[in-house]
Every structure is written in structure tokens, then in C-alpha cells.
Design a protein around this motif. Sequence first.
Motif, short mmCIF file in Angstrom:
data_model
loop_
_atom_site.label_atom_id
_atom_site.label_comp_id
_atom_site.label_asym_id
_atom_site.label_seq_id
_atom_site.Cartn_x
_atom_site.Cartn_y
_atom_site.Cartn_z
N SER A 149 4.27 -2.50 -6.70
CA SER A 149 2.83 -2.27 -6.83
C SER A 149 2.11 -3.58 -7.11
O SER A 149 2.73 -4.61 -7.39
N SER A 206 6.02 -0.19 2.27
CA SER A 206 5.50 1.05 2.86
C SER A 206 4.89 1.90 1.76
O SER A 206 5.55 2.72 1.14
N ARG A 207 3.61 1.64 1.48
CA ARG A 207 2.86 2.39 0.47
C ARG A 207 1.47 2.68 1.03
O ARG A 207 0.95 1.93 1.86
N PRO A 208 0.87 3.74 0.56
CA PRO A 208 -0.48 4.07 1.05
C PRO A 208 -1.45 2.91 0.78
O PRO A 208 -1.44 2.30 -0.28
N ASN A 209 -2.27 2.61 1.77
CA ASN A 209 -3.32 1.59 1.67
C ASN A 209 -2.80 0.16 1.57
O ASN A 209 -3.57 -0.76 1.31
N ARG A 243 -0.77 -2.32 4.03
CA ARG A 243 -0.23 -2.39 5.38
C ARG A 243 1.05 -3.20 5.47
O ARG A 243 1.98 -2.85 6.19
N ASP A 273 -0.91 -7.95 2.58
CA ASP A 273 -1.78 -7.16 1.71
C ASP A 273 -1.28 -7.17 0.27
O ASP A 273 -2.05 -7.37 -0.67
#
Length: 290
Positions: free
Chosen positions: A166, A204-207, A209, A213
Motif C-alpha cells: 500500500s 494489482s490493487r484497485p486504483n 495501475r 503509480d
Amino acid sequence: MKQSFLPLFAVIVSITFTSCVTQGKFNTLQTDYSKLQSDYQQSQLQLTESRTQAKSLEDRLTEARKNNEELRSDLAEMQSLLNKSMAQSSQGSVSISKLVDEINASNRFIQHLVQAKNKSDSLNIVMINNLTRSLTREEMKDMDIQVLKGVVYISLDDKMLYRSGSYEISDKAGEILSKIAKIILDYNDYDVLVEGNTDTDPISRPNIRNNWDLSALRGSSVVQALQNDYGIDPKRLTAAGRGEYNPIVSNDTAEGKTRNRRTQIIITPKLDQFMDLIEQAPKSSLETAE
């Protein structure tokens, strides 16, 4: 020194079993022995650290002496040119006067460089001491600190700052960021670049890319924490991300990937401070003639 504790302990044991020593006194002696042994180990650790710092200072002194010898050699060469020019005085006193002016200007510039280097070396030592004095040994294990030519590079392991996978700042990051913020505030003429770096594993996580990022978001998270939580002027701060494209070691091993997943905090002087020396350089003979 360590062996001296063994006879002491033997005497204590002997006294315990050969004389009327109470269990309480024996426990007290045993506690004193343990404390002495702990103090000895701590003093050995401090001695090792002192020797490491002394070696670093010796290396800096050797480098400074080498640079000083090079400057002396340049000065001698310029003096030789002056002597040759004076021997050929028939060419005219005007040309010699110009040469003397140029040599004097060069000498002043060399002296200025020596003073600037001495100041830079002193600044480097002070900044290193301030940084290391603010951090515990445990915190130092997960970071790399370097000071090169007045620029501070602090590399932080991602597990010190973020939740796994994260860009959100973790709860334990607050303590280390607060100490780094104190250093940044002490040097308020310096700009701060916070640069995120990742390994080659895809994200590979939401929002999010890709690693570009993730690294940029991590740099931005640290910048916002320094601004919002520790009062750093945002005009001094820059957030950046370099993704997987600035590795310090190969990503072929798990250890290498761990080292590459890092955030660098770069504390650097402003551009106009670097330009001061250039502005004070002596003019060329062509400019003098004009």
C-alpha cells in the motif's frame, strides 16, 4: 577485561559455599555481577562505534590533504608562469600586469574553494551527527544515510513507512518521520525531494495501475505527512516516483527486491547556493582584454 569477571564470579561462588552468606546477599552479588557484565558489553559496543567514527574522520582528513596538495601544485605552476613572464619583461609591462592580475584572481578563487570545501566537510560531519543522534540502532538497520557534498540522502525501507503493498503511511512510521522532520526544519534553506522506488513485482490493487503509480503515491504520502503532521513548508517539498527503474541491486533475489523497495528523502541546497562559486570565478584573459 571480559576474563576478569570470571575470577570475580568464582570468588563470589566460593564465598557463598564456604562462609555464612545468606541467600539474599548471594542474589545481590549475582545481580551485581550480571550488571557488570552488561556494562562491559555496552562499553565494547560504544568502543566499536567510536573506532568506526574515527576511521571515517581519518578518511576525510586524508582526502582534504590530498586536495590541498593539488591546490599547492596549481599555485606553484602559476607562480612559475609569473616568474617566466617577468624574465621576458621586454615584451611589455602591460602584458605582465594583466598576467599578475589573473594569477592573483586565480589564487583568490583557489583560497575560496579551499574555504568552501572545509565548510562543506564540516557541514557534512555535523549533519551526519545530527541524523544519527536522532535515530536508534534499531531504526538505523532499515535505512541508509549518506551525506555527499552537502546533500543528505536518507533511504528508508518500505516496511518502515507503509502498510504492505500500500501507499498509506503506517502507524509506526510516525516516530521516524518526526525525527527526520526535525532535521529538515533545522536546515530551512534546503529543499526536500521524496522519491518512491519499487521492485519489479507487478502491483494489482484497485486504483493503482502499476509500479509507477505505487512509487509516486508513496512519495506523495510522505510529502503530505511532512507537511500536515510536522509543519514542513510545502514550498520546499517535491514528491516523485521512479517505479522499478532505479534499482540499487538486482531484483533476481528476494533480498534484492527488499532493498529496492525503498523511499529516498533527498535534502539538498537550492540551485543559487551552488551558483555562488561560479559567479566568483576569475574572468578569462579574453574578457579582461575586452
